[in-house]
Design an enzyme around this catalytic site. Structure first.
Site, PDB file in Angstrom:
ATOM      1  N   ASP A  10      -5.522  19.763 -26.236  1.00  0.00           N
ATOM      2  CA  ASP A  10      -4.915  19.640 -27.233  1.00  0.00           C
ATOM      3  C   ASP A  10      -5.458  19.945 -28.480  1.00  0.00           C
ATOM      4  O   ASP A  10      -6.517  19.693 -28.560  1.00  0.00           O
ATOM      5  CB  ASP A  10      -4.056  18.351 -27.215  1.00  0.00           C
ATOM      6  CG  ASP A  10      -3.400  18.357 -28.493  1.00  0.00           C
ATOM      7  OD1 ASP A  10      -2.166  19.172 -28.773  1.00  0.00           O
ATOM      8  OD2 ASP A  10      -3.440  17.296 -29.170  1.00  0.00           O
ATOM      9  N   CYS A  35       1.018  -1.253  -0.095  1.00  0.00           N
ATOM     10  CA  CYS A  35       0.077   0.063  -0.003  1.00  0.00           C
ATOM     11  C   CYS A  35       0.821   1.315   0.128  1.00  0.00           C
ATOM     12  O   CYS A  35       2.134   1.138   0.192  1.00  0.00           O
ATOM     13  CB  CYS A  35      -0.831   0.014   1.307  1.00  0.00           C
ATOM     14  SG  CYS A  35      -0.168   0.047   2.740  1.00  0.00           S
ATOM     15  N   CYS A  87       3.174   1.606   2.770  1.00  0.00           N
ATOM     16  CA  CYS A  87       4.610   0.850   2.632  1.00  0.00           C
ATOM     17  C   CYS A  87       5.840   1.959   1.850  1.00  0.00           C
ATOM     18  O   CYS A  87       6.750   1.959   2.202  1.00  0.00           O
ATOM     19  CB  CYS A  87       4.414  -0.204   1.757  1.00  0.00           C
ATOM     20  SG  CYS A  87       3.425  -1.558   2.640  1.00  0.00           S
TER      21      CYS A  87
END
Length: 754
Positions: A442, A21, A24
């Site tokens: 864009d 996770c 961690c």
């Protein structure tokens, strides 16, 4: 000016294994940052650590720091971009197997425990042993990732949701076995809300352990799948780079070498169809380059002596020689990859609500369970009552609803989005969509179709439009240029058959010439006309100037020295673009058109679709800088793009949206993929994301609110573990039901025709 990413020389990249996770990743990052002079950042999505301030030739100190944190580490090789993908696939396979086994065993286990515990008449000899045997593989094998993470965390003085899941399942299982073997009930118990239960009912905790593990594995599986593609964009950009390069030595010998051995100053030879391996300046030859992968612009680039070429583009027509100026990590392509990874790393470090509170919530629950048990014992209660109340606290606080709050809403939202032509990749997109205030579009391939078309035909002299198109179409059949293809397509709309062209010659950067029906014909720009000896009077120059002022590319046709017509070619604006911009503005969002085109062309397109601002002349490598500049001004930006040149900008933006028909790299860099060609899907995506995010927040509020309200009841002895398990299941059902409401969600689309 082209931006250059300054890459430090003391950068070490590590592959980090064992993270489950984002907590961690934070643990590893803290350990690395404690090293003297080190600045580290850990990307949980790609499972990589970037360490600055340590000698890459002596990485052991960094590896040891990761190991001390309880994880594994290895130096990442330059060409090992697929490591995280392989590691994630292994995790997904493992979670899939564990989830399947857990679910298949949980269903009969829950049926047996509830039925046989509450209906003594159906019990058979050894029913308790059968239930225990069904629960064993779930609690000890399927839940092994949670147990392993818990042991590792406790060894290093930290906790996570894994800790609570592990303790809750083990304590539930252990207490069930204890009550079944050593202290079975002989008197009825009181089930809050349902009255007196049959004897032995208070020993049904096996289904609690099994259900908890199954729910959590399901949530972890969907979470891992949703972030599997986080590092794909880096691999895709890497795959765009040429693997080999052909160099010409001082004695004229041409040799093929690995692209990694290129050096600044080498003379590189590129044949038609080959990919350019580095950035440099052309010294010999003329050719057409397909730059669409890098620039997103539909018009090929003509290259000749003195022109600049960019690595990753494709040489289409002729042989080129160029001097390498930027190689390896200094190429524009490599800088795009670095920019994209840096942006993804920053985004991966954003903590979700659950991650931010877990460091307080989990230890508080564990301490509270111990305190409750101790207090009841000190008050003289029976050990079974005291332990039962402590277990009830632990069970009622187990985060099943919390674990389901995000994955269920996400999966339902993703499913509904798929029906609406919207693919949402993960929670980052949902979080970002709730706060964006600016949408950057864009131009080429997003607002426009990316295909050239003849918008204007101006016949001159005695020529008619039909005759001019017939000759121009015939002449352009000899060219592969995008402009030529548009002219031929327009000519074929009026003429089924076109005459043949003889002795056609493509003139790089100018146009082309050939013989059509005995007439010497030329088609191209004014420079070509000057070189061909055609007189360009003020009238013709004025016509060409007017065409270009309208945002079109002007092409002039001449036959035997006589000007026949001027054609204006434009990139077609998508029919839905104007309505899409209007809807985005209706949602309170500022709209910006971003393009590498000149200001005239960009201004025409921007005025047509009604955007608030136009930013033109932006080089591919500078698009991400433009997004960062907007963010520095306090804007929360969503970027909509389709090309490789958009990938870094898509990853840098708070929310990246890529068109489905764009490049793979753009889609992998984006948070949301837009499948429908209708550009109004952008507004649909924003609306759906906001609705899904509100659902997730509602789920989280319920999950934590339920814990806050139920924990005191369990601590005071009003909920035995069985009731706690039922309440926990009810909480999960409510969270899932709330998420399922997204299936019927319809975005507000007043501009769509009925």
């Amino acid at each position: 000016m082209t931006s250059t990413l300054q890459i430090p020389t003391d950068v070490l990249e590590l592959n980090v294994g064992g993270m489950t996770c984002s907590a961690c990743a934070n643990t590893v990052e803290r350990k690395l940052n404690k090293l003297d002079g080190v600045t580290a950042s850990v990307n949980f999505a790609t499972e990589r650590a970037t360490v600055i301030g340590i000698d890459p030739g002596n990485p052991q100190a960094a590896i040891d720091a990761v190991t001390r944190a309880g994880y594994t580490a290895s130096v990442r090789a330059t060409d090992d971009d697929a490591w995280s993908a392989r590691a994630t696939e292994v995790k997904i396979s493992s979670l899939r197997r564990r989830l399947a086994v857990s679910a298949l065993l949980t269903i009969p286990l829950c049926d047996l425990t509830i039925l046989l515990a509450l209906a003594p008449g159906f019990r058979f000899p050894g029913w308790q042993l059968v239930c225990v045997l069904l629960a064993l593989p779930i609690v000890f094998w399927a839940a092994w990732p949670f147990h392993r993470a818990t042991v590792r965390n406790l060894r290093h003085g930290s906790v996570s949701m894994d800790t609570l899941v592990s303790l809750g399942s083990l304590v539930s299982f252990g207490w069930a076995v204890y009550t079944l073997v050593f202290a079975p009930s002989t008197t009825p118990g009181y089930w809050l809300g349902f009255g007196v239960t049959p004897a032995g009912a208070d020993s049904i905790y096996l289904d609690v352990a099994a259900g908890m593990i199954t729910f959590q594995l399901g949530g972890r599986y969907f979470e891992t799948r949703s972030r599997r593609r986080a590092g794909d964009v880096l691999n895709a950009i890497g795959n765009l780079a040429a693997r080999e390069a052909r160099i010409r030595t001082a004695d004229g010998v041409e040799t093929v070498i690995p692209a990694g051995r290129l050096r600044v100053g080498d003379t590189v030879v590129v044949l038609p169809g080959e990919r350019i391996p580095a950035d440099g300046i052309v010294t010999a030859g003329h050719s057409t380059l397909d730059t669409s992968a890098m620039t997103g612009e539909p018009v090929p680039q003509e290259a000749g002596p003195g022109d600049r070429v960019v690595g990753g583009t494709v040489n289409v027509t002729g042989r080129l020689e160029f001097t390498a100026e930027s190689v390896g990590t200094r190429t524009r392509l490599a800088q795009m990859a670095a920019l994209t990874e840096d942006a993804q790393r920053r985004k991966a470090g954003v903590q979700t609500f659950a991650d931010r509170v877990v460091s307080v919530f989990v230890p508080a629950v564990i301490v509270l369970a111990i305190v409750v048990t101790t207090v009841w014992l000190l008050l003289g209660s029976d050990a079974s009552v005291a332990v039962g109340n402590g277990i009830a606290v632990l069970i009622i606080a187990c985060p099943c609803a919390l674990g389901l709050a995000t994955p269920t809403a996400l999966m339902v939202g993703v499913g509904r989005g798929g029906q609406l032509g919207i693919l949402i990749k993960g929670q980052d997109a949902l979080e970002a969509s709730g706060v964006i205030d600016t949408v950057v579009l864009d131009k080429t391939g997003t607002v426009t179709t990316g295909r050239m078309r003849v918008a204007t035909t101006i016949p001159l002299g005695a020529a008619t439009r039909a005759e001019a198109l017939r000759i121009a179409g015939a002449l352009e059949t000899g060219s592969e240029h995008a402009i030529a293809a548009a002219v031929v397509e327009e000519a074929l709309t009026e003429h089924r058959d076109l005459p043949a062209v003889v002795d056609y010659e493509a003139l790089a950067g100018l146009g082309g010439r050939g013989v059509v029906e005995g007439a010497e014909c030329v088609i191209g720009n004014l420079r070509l006309l000057h070189e061909a000896g055609v007189v360009v009077d003020d009238g013709l120059a004025s016509i060409v100037g007017d065409v270009e002022a309208g945002g079109a590319t002007a092409v002039t046709l001449v036959a035997d020295g006589v000007v026949l017509a001027v054609f204006g070619l434009t990139d077609t604006i998508k029919p839905s673009a104007e309505a899409a911009v209007a809807r985005l503005r209706g949602l309170g969002l500022r709209t910006i058109l971003l393009t590498g085109d000149n200001e005239v062309v960009a201004g025409v397109v921007g005025a047509t679709i009604g955007v608030d601002q136009v930013i033109a002349g932006v080089l591919p490598a500078d698009k991400a800088d433009t997004i960062r500049a907007l963010q520095a001004d306090g804007r929360r930006v969503a970027m909509v793009g389709d090309g490789i040149n958009d990938s870094a900008a898509l990853a840098t933006a708070n929310l990246g949206l890529a068109m489905m028909r764009g490049t793979d790299i753009a889609m992998k860099a984006a948070d949301i993929i837009l499948v429908r060609e209708d550009l109004r899907v952008v507004a649909d995506a924003v609306q759906l994301s906001r609705k899904t995010l509100r659902t997730i927040r509602g789920n989280l509020v319920w999950a934590f609110g339920y814990n806050i309200a139920a924990i005191p009841l369990a601590a005071l002895g009003f909920l035995n573990p069985l009731i706690a398990a039922a309440a926990m299941a009810l909480s999960s059902v409510l969270v899932v039901s709330n998420s399922l409401r997204l299936r019927g969600y319809e975005p507000d689309r007043p501009d769509l025709a009925p």
